[in-house]
Design a protein around this motif. Structure first.
Motif, mmCIF file in Angstrom:
data_model
loop_
_atom_site.group_PDB
_atom_site.id
_atom_site.type_symbol
_atom_site.label_atom_id
_atom_site.label_comp_id
_atom_site.label_asym_id
_atom_site.label_seq_id
_atom_site.Cartn_x
_atom_site.Cartn_y
_atom_site.Cartn_z
ATOM 1 N N TYR A 8 28.183 75.144 61.061
ATOM 2 C CA TYR A 8 28.434 74.119 60.048
ATOM 3 C C TYR A 8 28.841 72.806 60.699
ATOM 4 O O TYR A 8 29.115 72.739 61.904
ATOM 5 C CB TYR A 8 29.514 74.592 59.071
ATOM 6 N N GLU A 9 28.900 71.769 59.871
ATOM 7 C CA GLU A 9 29.271 70.428 60.355
ATOM 8 C C GLU A 9 30.338 69.782 59.478
ATOM 9 O O GLU A 9 31.269 69.193 59.985
ATOM 10 C CB GLU A 9 27.990 69.565 60.417
ATOM 11 N N HIS A 10 30.214 69.900 58.160
ATOM 12 C CA HIS A 10 31.180 69.259 57.272
ATOM 13 C C HIS A 10 32.524 69.971 57.379
ATOM 14 O O HIS A 10 32.585 71.204 57.325
ATOM 15 C CB HIS A 10 30.680 69.282 55.830
ATOM 16 N N PRO A 11 33.623 69.223 57.516
ATOM 17 C CA PRO A 11 34.920 69.863 57.770
ATOM 18 C C PRO A 11 35.526 70.604 56.594
ATOM 19 O O PRO A 11 36.435 71.411 56.785
ATOM 20 C CB PRO A 11 35.816 68.679 58.170
ATOM 21 N N ALA A 12 35.056 70.354 55.362
ATOM 22 C CA ALA A 12 35.739 70.936 54.205
ATOM 23 C C ALA A 12 34.840 71.693 53.243
ATOM 24 O O ALA A 12 35.332 72.519 52.469
ATOM 25 C CB ALA A 12 36.467 69.819 53.426
ATOM 26 N N TRP A 13 33.549 71.447 53.257
ATOM 27 C CA TRP A 13 32.683 71.991 52.225
ATOM 28 C C TRP A 13 32.663 73.514 52.170
ATOM 29 O O TRP A 13 32.404 74.090 51.121
ATOM 30 C CB TRP A 13 31.249 71.506 52.432
ATOM 31 N N PHE A 14 32.916 74.188 53.285
ATOM 32 C CA PHE A 14 32.704 75.630 53.323
ATOM 33 C C PHE A 14 33.988 76.443 53.262
ATOM 34 O O PHE A 14 33.973 77.646 53.480
ATOM 35 C CB PHE A 14 31.849 75.989 54.540
ATOM 36 N N ALA A 15 35.080 75.783 52.907
ATOM 37 C CA ALA A 15 36.330 76.521 52.705
ATOM 38 C C ALA A 15 36.163 77.640 51.676
ATOM 39 O O ALA A 15 36.676 78.755 51.885
ATOM 40 C CB ALA A 15 37.452 75.564 52.312
ATOM 41 N N PRO A 16 35.461 77.417 50.550
ATOM 42 C CA PRO A 16 35.280 78.526 49.594
ATOM 43 C C PRO A 16 34.488 79.692 50.182
ATOM 44 O O PRO A 16 34.788 80.856 49.887
ATOM 45 C CB PRO A 16 34.529 77.873 48.430
ATOM 46 N N LEU A 17 33.468 79.400 51.008
ATOM 47 C CA LEU A 17 32.713 80.475 51.643
ATOM 48 C C LEU A 17 33.595 81.246 52.609
ATOM 49 O O LEU A 17 33.596 82.491 52.602
ATOM 50 C CB LEU A 17 31.496 79.907 52.375
ATOM 51 N N PHE A 18 34.348 80.545 53.441
ATOM 52 C CA PHE A 18 35.228 81.228 54.389
ATOM 53 C C PHE A 18 36.264 82.076 53.650
ATOM 54 O O PHE A 18 36.580 83.195 54.067
ATOM 55 C CB PHE A 18 35.925 80.216 55.301
ATOM 56 N N ALA A 19 36.773 81.545 52.534
ATOM 57 C CA ALA A 19 37.754 82.310 51.746
ATOM 58 C C ALA A 19 37.131 83.580 51.183
ATOM 59 O O ALA A 19 37.763 84.648 51.182
ATOM 60 C CB ALA A 19 38.309 81.441 50.623
ATOM 61 N N ALA A 20 35.878 83.482 50.714
ATOM 62 C CA ALA A 20 35.192 84.669 50.173
ATOM 63 C C ALA A 20 34.944 85.702 51.267
ATOM 64 O O ALA A 20 35.091 86.912 51.044
ATOM 65 C CB ALA A 20 33.876 84.257 49.521
#
Length: 303
Positions: A8-20
């Motif tokens: 990934y590249e965007h610092p915040a967009w994938f927080a929900p994916l990582f949480a899941a």
């Protein structure tokens, strides 16, 4: 061994994916491309399954963006046996609106009338062929960046003379008719594993710098969006697009032309971080289904 890597590249967009992924207890490594490098004679894959989440809009955040680097990196890891989700061939189409439109035409789907150029000097002739009002778009965009509307030849000529026309990092520009979208709505259909996942309507078809999937909003607040059930032929078209592109996860955008009621497909986005506030908008969280699908792909790679 770690079984999944998220690139990934965007610092915040994938927080929900990582949480899941964390809720599910799935073993994964998140790899930010900020300072990444690789050795073409070595650098083995970090996991058997690699999920590419690099956004086309990364060039807006970093002048030294990782778009073309990522394609080379994914091809390198695939050559060493890794399963790549949304691989380099998908990125090649995702990063070219011109290639997307050619694909849509090959599938027999209607698109806005468009001419492709690579020199600012050719914009006027292309505009004459397309007709006003029109949009000039950067071939590599993201979050609606690099789009201008023109209502007359004089307006376009003035902007080109000043050198203020949209710029694309690959020097390719689109001249495209401005579609009068019915009710001012964009329809966005998300797919997962080549199958329809959900659809939303997004208000603001006449605006630019939109990012419908994550509801970036502007000074007026979040972009209004609602879940809806699209017609079966539109669902089938989105699935055909995903299959033809080899897209594992991603969205397809379409507007209903208010002049004749025809659906006009105009954008494919292989980077979808899903709708903001999914439980409020959809009634469920698509990240849970994404993790289900990732578990299946990991099991397939393990077999």
């Amino acid at each position: 061994m770690t079984e999944l890597a998220i690139l990934y590249e965007h610092p915040a967009w994938f927080a929900p994916l990582f949480a899941a992924l964390d809720r599910r207890g799935l073993d994964y490594v998140a790899i930010s491309l900020g300072d990444h490098s690789f050795d073409p004679a070595a650098s083995p894959p970090p996991a058997p399954v690699i999920f590419n989440r690099v956004a086309m809009s990364s060039f807006l955040r970093e002048p030294e963006h990782p778009l073309f680097y990522t394609m080379a990196l994914l091809d390198h890891w695939r050559g060493q046996g890794a399963t790549i989700l949304n691989g380099p061939e998908v990125m090649a189409v995702d990063s070219s609106k011109a290639r997307q439109l050619s694909l849509l035409h090959r599938l027999g789907l209607a698109t806005p009338r468009t001419h492709i150029v690579h020199r600012a000097a050719d914009l006027a002739a292309a505009a004459g062929a397309v007709g006003y009002p029109l949009l000039v778009k950067a071939n590599i965009g993201g979050s609606g960046a690099g789009i201008m509307r023109f209502d007359s030849a004089a307006e376009l000529a003035a902007v080109v003379a000043a050198g203020d026309q949209p710029q694309s990092v690959d020097q390719v520009l689109l001249v495209q008719e401005a579609i009068p979208a019915r009710d001012g709505l964009i329809w966005r259909l998300e797919t997962l594993g080549g199958k329809f996942l959900y659809a939303i309507t997004v208000e603001g078809a006449g605006q630019f710098d939109l990012c419908p999937a994550d509801a970036c909003g502007d000074d007026r607040g979040p972009i209004p969006m609602r879940a809806f059930d699209p017609p079966s032929d539109i669902v089938a078209a989105a699935e055909r697009i995903a299959a033809a592109m080899g897209m594992d996860v991603g969205g397809v955008e379409v507007m209903i032309d208010n002049r004749d009621g025809a659906p006009r497909f105009y954008d494919i986005n292989a980077l979808s971080n899903f709708v903001a506030r999914p439980v409020d908008v959809l009634g469920w969280d698509p990240h849970d289904r994404l993790v289900d699908w990732l578990e299946t792909r990991i099991a397939e790679a393990r077999a």
